[in-house]
Design an enzyme around this catalytic site. Structure first.
Site, short mmCIF file in Angstrom:
data_model
loop_
_atom_site.label_atom_id
_atom_site.label_comp_id
_atom_site.label_asym_id
_atom_site.label_seq_id
_atom_site.Cartn_x
_atom_site.Cartn_y
_atom_site.Cartn_z
CG ASP A 144 -60.87 -14.81 101.85
OD1 ASP A 144 -60.97 -13.98 102.86
OD2 ASP A 144 -61.42 -14.43 100.77
CG ASP A 251 -64.24 -11.62 105.68
OD1 ASP A 251 -64.31 -11.10 104.63
OD2 ASP A 251 -65.15 -11.67 106.51
CD GLU A 309 -63.90 -7.21 103.53
OE1 GLU A 309 -64.74 -7.30 102.73
OE2 GLU A 309 -64.11 -8.07 104.42
CG HIS A 386 -65.57 -11.81 97.01
ND1 HIS A 386 -64.50 -11.29 97.60
CD2 HIS A 386 -66.11 -12.30 98.35
CE1 HIS A 386 -64.45 -11.10 98.73
NE2 HIS A 386 -65.39 -11.70 99.28
CG ASP A 387 -67.90 -9.19 99.01
OD1 ASP A 387 -68.43 -10.37 99.09
OD2 ASP A 387 -67.29 -8.80 99.84
#
Length: 641
Positions: A144, A251, A309, A386-387
């Site tokens: 990540d 990200d 993302e 995860h969000d």
């Protein structure tokens, strides 16, 4: 878990074949045998496309996956110990959420040192071992990558804030204050960020503000500075690619280019002095230039896979430039319109829950299933990360007796039959659910959850406080971050031997865990294992096939056709098709006319898989009513497995 059988296949021989897959001694061997059968029609496309298109990616949230040393935190050695589990599931690539050294103000999304590992997670050498062990099992590893911002403790920022004349001052975004009519100092703009706070923080030492789209601990890097960009490529990308990792999940990838005029935005929420302003930092004027440069200089030379993302996208036409192969930007992106259903927006009302209907979900899915047709772009498939809250708690039925497993399997069937690269999040494969409603705000650890709750408290409105807490119980990022449930007997569900873990283990861990589901033909886990094998075996339909939605206005049934580019053997000009029909409700629903939907004769209809058991599979007599949360896949040809 004691639920019904997961599937019924077309022929007795196929039932035997899949029954054998349940045997632990044969599971690893059988998976690889099926994965490499390239002679069947459905496998023809696999040799023509990049590995990552048909690959199954699995996101690991390291703090919560497996603790190997009893300190209450998951770690990299713990993940290594579970790689056989992931290989047996059918995973092709592990996506490891941030493990770089960090003060952990935002769970590693505030990086202090890109070339070191946060000590509770392990060491750089542990990542090397993880990479090697993934490769031994035929899997890839992506990290990540967080390069929109750093931690305030990163050496770059410490130098940048040391003085206005420091050589790295312009590596971050600094602006002088403004003054209002009363002579009071105010920020350079009225922008409001993502964690319920203004985007500017005052630095007393140098008498300027620095920009941060997230927490004040996460100052934004200045991508306008070429030296800064080169340092990002060298220190954060090439360093790890040289060590053998296979790519990155990147990200906030569309936020690197800000509107450099730095002006106020209109007041859209009079409750605050700062205002939502994503148009000032998403998809900025130089964003595609920056991404093309990043890919050319840091990713392409290594053949690294990239998945970005994207947020605040207006629609597919804005997404396509990022994933067009000819533009050489990103391989894939995450677009969030579907997974954000129910949220009240990205800023103030984010956790004021907004109910929606199944047709709305269908509309979002169809839009991003079809936008790549006739283009050189690609898409992704996911419903957890995860969000966000857990999928079965949001889209399925996690609370009704008997429907948790049924709806979990339907969601698996849904995801596995959609076009694009499939991403799973840890625990999704066993149907992990949201935190219990009885847990209080003290059990929520995430900086975003706490920021929005505190903002509601400060408003003085009891109604807003209660609405926010209700929304958090459905949507909060915390739900996906509780420890993984390995078994129902060990301390902390087998996640850790520590006296206390960094986050509570779910109350339902005794019923929902890997050990209980392993080898149970009716379990969510075994259904996922099977449906992933079918997805790869019929890749022409499920990975690459065109998507055509049907029954769009139906509030309870979800129906679509997948069509291959490959003809049915012996029937030139007749394409292979699959009809996916799912009941997304507690009530029995009628089946559609399968023969008419597939455009074939009754004897040509074959049931490939059902999320329930006990249904005969000899053609049209399987077209009975759909039970609560039941899903089926029909084919217009005889499957060969």
């Amino acid at each position: 878990m004691h639920s019904h059988g997961a599937e019924t296949l077309v022929e007795n021989a196929n039932r035997v074949y899949y029954a054998n897959l349940y045997a632990k001694d044969h599971r690893h061997k059988t998976f690889h045998g099926l994965h490499h059968q390239a002679s069947h029609d459905g496998q023809q496309l696999l040799g023509k496309e990049p590995w990552w298109k048909a690959g199954v990616f699995y996101q690991v949230y390291p703090a919560s996956f497996k603790d190997s040393n009893g300190d209450g935190w998951g770690d990299i050695p713990g993940l290594i110990s579970k790689l056989n589990y992931l290989a047996d599931l059918g995973v092709d690539c592990v996506w490891l959420s941030p493990v770089f050294d960090s003060p952990q103000q935002d769970m590693g999304y505030d990086v202090r040192d890109y070339q070191s590992i946060y000590a509770p997670y392990g060491t750089v050498e542990d990542v090397d071992t993880l990479t090697s062990e993934c490769h031994k099992r035929g899997m890839k590893l992506i990290l990540d990558l967080v390069v929109n911002h750093t931690s305030i403790e990163h050496i770059w920022f410490r130098e940048s804030r040391s003085s206005r004349t420091n050589s790295k001052r312009n590596w971050y975004i600094w602006k002088p204050p403004r003054y209002n009519e009363k002579g009071e100092r105010i920020p350079p703009t009225n922008w409001r960020g993502y964690f319920a706070c203004p985007t500017w923080t005052w630095d007393e030492a140098t008498q300027e503000y620095y920009l941060h789209l997230y927490a004040p601990d996460q100052p934004d890097l200045n991508w306008e500075n070429k030296e800064c960009r080169e340092a990002i490529y060298e220190d954060t990308m090439r360093f790890w690619l040289d060590r053998g990792v296979d790519g990155f999940r990147i990200d906030t990838v569309n936020k690197y280019s800000k509107r450099t005029e730095y002006v106020d935005v209109p007041v859209t929420d009079p409750r605050w002095e700062s205002q939502p302003a994503p148009e000032m930092w998403c998809n900025g004027p130089r964003i595609h230039e920056f991404i093309r440069e990043m890919t050319a200089q840091a990713l392409a030379p290594y053949g690294a896979v990239s998945v970005g993302e994207l947020s605040n996208m207006a629609g597919p036409t804005d997404v396509l430039p990022y994933v067009s192969a000819a533009r050489r930007e990103l391989d894939m992106v995450f677009e969030f319109s579907m997974i954000r259903l129910g949220t009240g927006g990205g800023f103030g009302p984010k956790y004021i829950y907004r109910p929606y209907t199944l047709p709305t979900l269908k509309e979002h899915v169809a839009r991003f299933q079809t936008f790549i047709e006739g283009t050189d772009g690609w898409t992704t498939v996911f419903c957890e990360n995860h969000d966000n809250g857990r999928a079965v708690s949001r889209f399925g039925d996690a609370s009704s007796p008997g429907l948790w497993a049924r709806s979990s399997r339907v969601l698996a069937l849904w995801q596995a039959t959609l076009t694009g690269t499939l991403f799973l999040y840890q625990g999704q494969e066993i149907g992990m659910v949201n935190m219990p409603e009885t847990w209080g705000i003290e059990d929520y650890k995430d900086v975003e959850s706490r920021s929005f709750y505190e903002d509601a408290l400060q408003s003085g409105s009891t109604e807003l406080r209660d609405q926010t807490m209700n929304g958090l119980r459905i949507l909060a990022r915390d739900h996906s971050r509780i420890p993984f449930q390995w078994d129902g007997n060990s301390k902390h569900a087998g996640f850790s031997d520590a006296d206390e873990t960094w986050m509570r283990v779910h109350d339902r861990y005794k019923d929902i865990n890997v050990a209980r589901q392993t080898g149970d033909p009716g379990s969510v886990l075994e259904f996922w294992r099977h449906i992933l094998k079918l997805r790869k075996h019929f890749a022409d339909l499920f990975v690459y096939g065109s998507f055509r939605s049907r029954e769009d206005a139906d509030l309870n049934r979800y129906v679509y056709i997948k069509e291959s580019s490959i003809d049915i053997r012996g029937r030139a000009g007749v394409k292979r098709k699959a009809l996916v029909i799912m009941n997304w409700s507690k009530d029995t629903q009628s089946c559609v006319d399968v023969r008419a939907a597939l455009g074939c004769q009754e004897h040509e209809v074959h049931l490939l898989i059902t999320s329930l058991d006990g249904i005969q599979t000899n053609g049209v007599e399987t077209q009975t009513a759909l039970g609560p949360w039941e899903g089926r896949v029909y084919l217009n040809f005889q499957p060969r497995i």
